[in-house]
Structures are given as C-alpha cells and as structure tokens.
Design a protein around this motif. Structure first.
Motif, PDB file in Angstrom:
ATOM      1  N   VAL A 119       0.842  -1.203   0.000  1.00  0.00           N
ATOM      2  CA  VAL A 119       0.000   0.000   0.000  1.00  0.00           C
ATOM      3  C   VAL A 119       0.874   1.248   0.000  1.00  0.00           C
ATOM      4  CG1 VAL A 119      -1.989  -1.033   1.195  1.00  0.00           C
ATOM      5  CG2 VAL A 119      -0.123  -0.057   2.542  1.00  0.00           C
ATOM      6  N   GLU A 120       0.310   2.338  -0.470  1.00  0.00           N
ATOM      7  CA  GLU A 120       1.029   3.608  -0.401  1.00  0.00           C
ATOM      8  C   GLU A 120       1.047   4.078   1.050  1.00  0.00           C
ATOM      9  OE1 GLU A 120      -0.492   6.423  -3.256  1.00  0.00           O
ATOM     10  OE2 GLU A 120      -0.275   4.983  -4.896  1.00  0.00           O
ATOM     11  N   GLY A 121       2.206   4.543   1.486  1.00  0.00           N
ATOM     12  CA  GLY A 121       2.364   4.952   2.884  1.00  0.00           C
ATOM     13  C   GLY A 121       1.952   6.385   3.107  1.00  0.00           C
ATOM     14  N   SER A 122       0.731   6.697   2.741  1.00  0.00           N
ATOM     15  CA  SER A 122       0.244   8.065   2.824  1.00  0.00           C
ATOM     16  C   SER A 122      -1.197   8.048   3.328  1.00  0.00           C
ATOM     17  CB  SER A 122       0.332   8.688   1.421  1.00  0.00           C
ATOM     18  OG  SER A 122      -0.242   9.959   1.420  1.00  0.00           O
ATOM     19  N   CYS A 123      -1.419   8.652   4.484  1.00  0.00           N
ATOM     20  CA  CYS A 123      -2.761   8.683   5.070  1.00  0.00           C
ATOM     21  C   CYS A 123      -3.708   9.379   4.094  1.00  0.00           C
ATOM     22  CB  CYS A 123      -2.709   9.428   6.398  1.00  0.00           C
ATOM     23  SG  CYS A 123      -4.293   9.531   7.233  1.00  0.00           S
ATOM     24  N   THR A 124      -4.896   8.822   3.921  1.00  0.00           N
ATOM     25  CA  THR A 124      -5.824   9.396   2.938  1.00  0.00           C
ATOM     26  C   THR A 124      -6.565  10.621   3.486  1.00  0.00           C
ATOM     27  OG1 THR A 124      -7.605   7.868   3.580  1.00  0.00           O
ATOM     28  CG2 THR A 124      -6.160   7.166   1.784  1.00  0.00           C
ATOM     29  N   GLU A 137       6.319   0.732  16.899  1.00  0.00           N
ATOM     30  CA  GLU A 137       5.457   1.890  16.635  1.00  0.00           C
ATOM     31  C   GLU A 137       3.997   1.517  16.884  1.00  0.00           C
ATOM     32  OE1 GLU A 137       8.118   3.954  13.071  1.00  0.00           O
ATOM     33  OE2 GLU A 137       6.196   3.038  12.590  1.00  0.00           O
ATOM     34  N   PRO A 138       3.167   2.502  17.229  1.00  0.00           N
ATOM     35  CA  PRO A 138       1.744   2.205  17.421  1.00  0.00           C
ATOM     36  C   PRO A 138       1.085   1.766  16.113  1.00  0.00           C
ATOM     37  CG  PRO A 138       2.159   4.575  17.530  1.00  0.00           C
ATOM     38  CD  PRO A 138       3.504   3.904  17.479  1.00  0.00           C
ATOM     39  N   ARG A 139       0.257   0.726  16.195  1.00  0.00           N
ATOM     40  CA  ARG A 139      -0.432   0.219  14.997  1.00  0.00           C
ATOM     41  C   ARG A 139      -1.947   0.387  15.106  1.00  0.00           C
ATOM     42  NH1 ARG A 139       3.050  -5.255  13.382  1.00  0.00           N
ATOM     43  NH2 ARG A 139       4.796  -4.073  12.521  1.00  0.00           N
ATOM     44  N   GLY A 140      -2.388   0.923  16.234  1.00  0.00           N
ATOM     45  CA  GLY A 140      -3.830   1.103  16.400  1.00  0.00           C
ATOM     46  C   GLY A 140      -4.500  -0.197  16.809  1.00  0.00           C
ATOM     47  N   GLU A 141      -5.760  -0.093  17.174  1.00  0.00           N
ATOM     48  CA  GLU A 141      -6.439  -1.263  17.737  1.00  0.00           C
ATOM     49  C   GLU A 141      -6.760  -2.354  16.726  1.00  0.00           C
ATOM     50  OE1 GLU A 141      -9.628   1.794  18.436  1.00  0.00           O
ATOM     51  OE2 GLU A 141     -10.826  -0.027  18.664  1.00  0.00           O
ATOM     52  N   PHE A 142      -6.557  -2.100  15.432  1.00  0.00           N
ATOM     53  CA  PHE A 142      -6.826  -3.143  14.433  1.00  0.00           C
ATOM     54  C   PHE A 142      -5.541  -3.748  13.873  1.00  0.00           C
ATOM     55  CE2 PHE A 142     -10.454  -0.284  14.616  1.00  0.00           C
ATOM     56  CZ  PHE A 142     -11.478  -1.185  14.882  1.00  0.00           C
ATOM     57  N   GLY A 143      -4.412  -3.381  14.488  1.00  0.00           N
ATOM     58  CA  GLY A 143      -3.140  -4.031  14.167  1.00  0.00           C
ATOM     59  C   GLY A 143      -2.516  -3.647  12.847  1.00  0.00           C
ATOM     60  N   GLY A 144      -3.053  -2.598  12.204  1.00  0.00           N
ATOM     61  CA  GLY A 144      -2.476  -2.204  10.914  1.00  0.00           C
ATOM     62  C   GLY A 144      -1.544  -1.023  11.058  1.00  0.00           C
ATOM     63  N   TRP A 145      -2.099   0.183  10.869  1.00  0.00           N
ATOM     64  CA  TRP A 145      -1.310   1.416  10.951  1.00  0.00           C
ATOM     65  C   TRP A 145      -2.104   2.473  11.710  1.00  0.00           C
ATOM     66  CZ3 TRP A 145      -1.203  -1.956   6.946  1.00  0.00           C
ATOM     67  CH2 TRP A 145       0.055  -2.389   6.523  1.00  0.00           C
ATOM     68  N   PHE A 146      -1.352   3.386  12.298  1.00  0.00           N
ATOM     69  CA  PHE A 146      -1.971   4.479  13.043  1.00  0.00           C
ATOM     70  C   PHE A 146      -1.377   5.791  12.553  1.00  0.00           C
ATOM     71  CE2 PHE A 146      -1.604   7.451  16.670  1.00  0.00           C
ATOM     72  CZ  PHE A 146      -2.957   7.703  16.852  1.00  0.00           C
ATOM     73  N   CYS A 147      -2.244   6.717  12.175  1.00  0.00           N
ATOM     74  CA  CYS A 147      -1.743   8.018  11.735  1.00  0.00           C
ATOM     75  C   CYS A 147      -1.878   9.001  12.901  1.00  0.00           C
ATOM     76  CB  CYS A 147      -2.529   8.524  10.529  1.00  0.00           C
ATOM     77  SG  CYS A 147      -1.880  10.117   9.960  1.00  0.00           S
ATOM     78  N   PRO A 148      -0.734   9.450  13.419  1.00  0.00           N
ATOM     79  CA  PRO A 148      -0.773  10.288  14.621  1.00  0.00           C
ATOM     80  C   PRO A 148      -1.259  11.710  14.343  1.00  0.00           C
ATOM     81  CG  PRO A 148       1.485  10.051  13.852  1.00  0.00           C
ATOM     82  CD  PRO A 148       0.635   9.207  12.947  1.00  0.00           C
ATOM     83  N   CYS A 149      -1.319  12.123  13.089  1.00  0.00           N
ATOM     84  CA  CYS A 149      -1.691  13.515  12.802  1.00  0.00           C
ATOM     85  C   CYS A 149      -3.079  13.854  13.349  1.00  0.00           C
ATOM     86  CB  CYS A 149      -1.608  13.776  11.304  1.00  0.00           C
ATOM     87  SG  CYS A 149       0.096  13.687  10.721  1.00  0.00           S
ATOM     88  N   HIS A 150      -4.069  13.001  13.024  1.00  0.00           N
ATOM     89  CA  HIS A 150      -5.422  13.264  13.527  1.00  0.00           C
ATOM     90  C   HIS A 150      -6.099  11.979  13.972  1.00  0.00           C
ATOM     91  CE1 HIS A 150      -4.304  16.110  10.284  1.00  0.00           C
ATOM     92  NE2 HIS A 150      -4.660  17.007  11.180  1.00  0.00           N
TER      93      HIS A 150
END
Ligand code: FES
Length: 185
Positions: A119-124, A137-150
């Motif tokens: 996947v592209e490493g850019s939050c949509t 690093e934090p992956r969020g509660e679904f184990g994928g990725w977490f975007c810390p910006c918002h």
C-alpha cells in the motif's frame, strides 16, 4: 546390503554437500537482504532521473513473516507488509459492509500472494505517513497502521477503520515478476 553400504557412503558425502548447501543458502539470504535494502537507500536521495522512473523493483525474499519494509516509488513511500496468518485472518473476518470504504481483503492483494500487502504509505486524510512499520510503533487497535496527525486507524488490510481519513490506504499498481521480486509501477 550392498544398497545399504552405498547409502551410508552417499550419506557421508551428502553431509558435506548439505553443509555446503546450507552455507550457500545463508550467503544468498545475506545477498538477498542487501538487495532488498539497496533500492530503499538508493531511492532516499532520488536524482531527477530516478524520480522519473515509473517502476521500482523490490526483492522481497528477505522480508520475513510479520516484517514490514518501506520502499520509495516515484518519490513516495510504499509499505510492503509480509503478513502473518493471524493478520490475514483478521483482515478476512471483517464485515465488509460496515466499512467506511468497503473492500474485501481479497480485492487488495494478489491471488496466491495474499501474505503480501502493498500500500502507499500516505494517510488518505491529509497525507501524513502512518506509523506501524516497526513493531515498536503504534499500529492502532486493528493491528495495521496508526496516523498520529489526527488519529486515523487502519487495519491489517490497510482499510480505514477509525478517525477522519475517508479512504483505505491506496494500492499502487504492482505485479509479482517472479516468486521473489515485485515491480511497483
Ligand atoms: S493526515 Fe492522517 S489522520 Fe490526518
């Protein structure tokens, strides 16, 4: 009996051959590792002509199960995740109709290569680079990725599950050109 003796003799030779083959395999794994890292380092400082290249070839043989690496394609980060069976399972268990951007996991990976999510490493939302490439690093509660910006949270298929991002992480065009090589672009 003659056969047995023959087998024993062959075994003695076989041991040596096996040792040699093991060392050769280890040496090749080392080379594979270097080849995998090289495109990343090489593209961190892309020259104009490199930026113009439309494809990036990546040797994925050194990406162990559970590992994720970032490569650069056309100046943008692309995440390659070699997913575990549990991560694939979690991605498939989701009720797709409840998703903000409904997509089954099967539509986001290549058939026969389901272990690899690319996947592209850019939050949509606003384009930050989500965290979660390292296990620390934090992956969020679904184990994928977490975007810390918002606070957008993506699952192990890169689908948006929480937070303001409107869409799943985008999938770049890519193809497996061999068992160990993927061409992005
Ligand atoms: S840019 Fe990722 S949540 Fe806003």
């Amino acid at each position: 009996m003659a056969n047995t003796a023959h087998v024993h003799a062959a075994d003695a030779v076989g041991e040596t051959r096996r040792d040699f083959l093991q060392y050769t395999t280890i040496a090749m794994a080392g080379v594979g590792g270097v080849m995998m890292v090289w495109p990343l380092i090489n593209s961190l400082n892309p020259a104009a002509d490199t930026l113009a290249l439309s494809t990036t070839d990546v040797n994925i043989s050194g990406i162990g199960e559970g590992q994720r690496i970032t490569v650069v394609w056309r100046g943008k980060p692309v995440f390659i995740a070699h997913r575990t069976a549990a991560e694939i399972d979690a991605a498939n268990k989701v009720n797709v109709s409840e998703l903000r951007d409904p997509q089954p996991d099967s539509a986001r990976v290549k058939k026969g290569k389901e272990a690899f999510l690319i996947v592209e490493g850019s939050c949509t939302h606003f384009g930050c680079i989500p965290q979660g490439m390292k296990t620390t690093e934090p992956r969020g509660e679904f184990g994928g990725w977490f975007c810390p910006c918002h606070g957008s949270v993506y699952d192990t298929s890169g689908r948006i599950r929480k937070g303001p991002a409107p869409e799943n992480l985008h999938i770049p065009p890519y193809a497996f050109t061999s068992d160990t090589t993927v061409r992005i672009g």
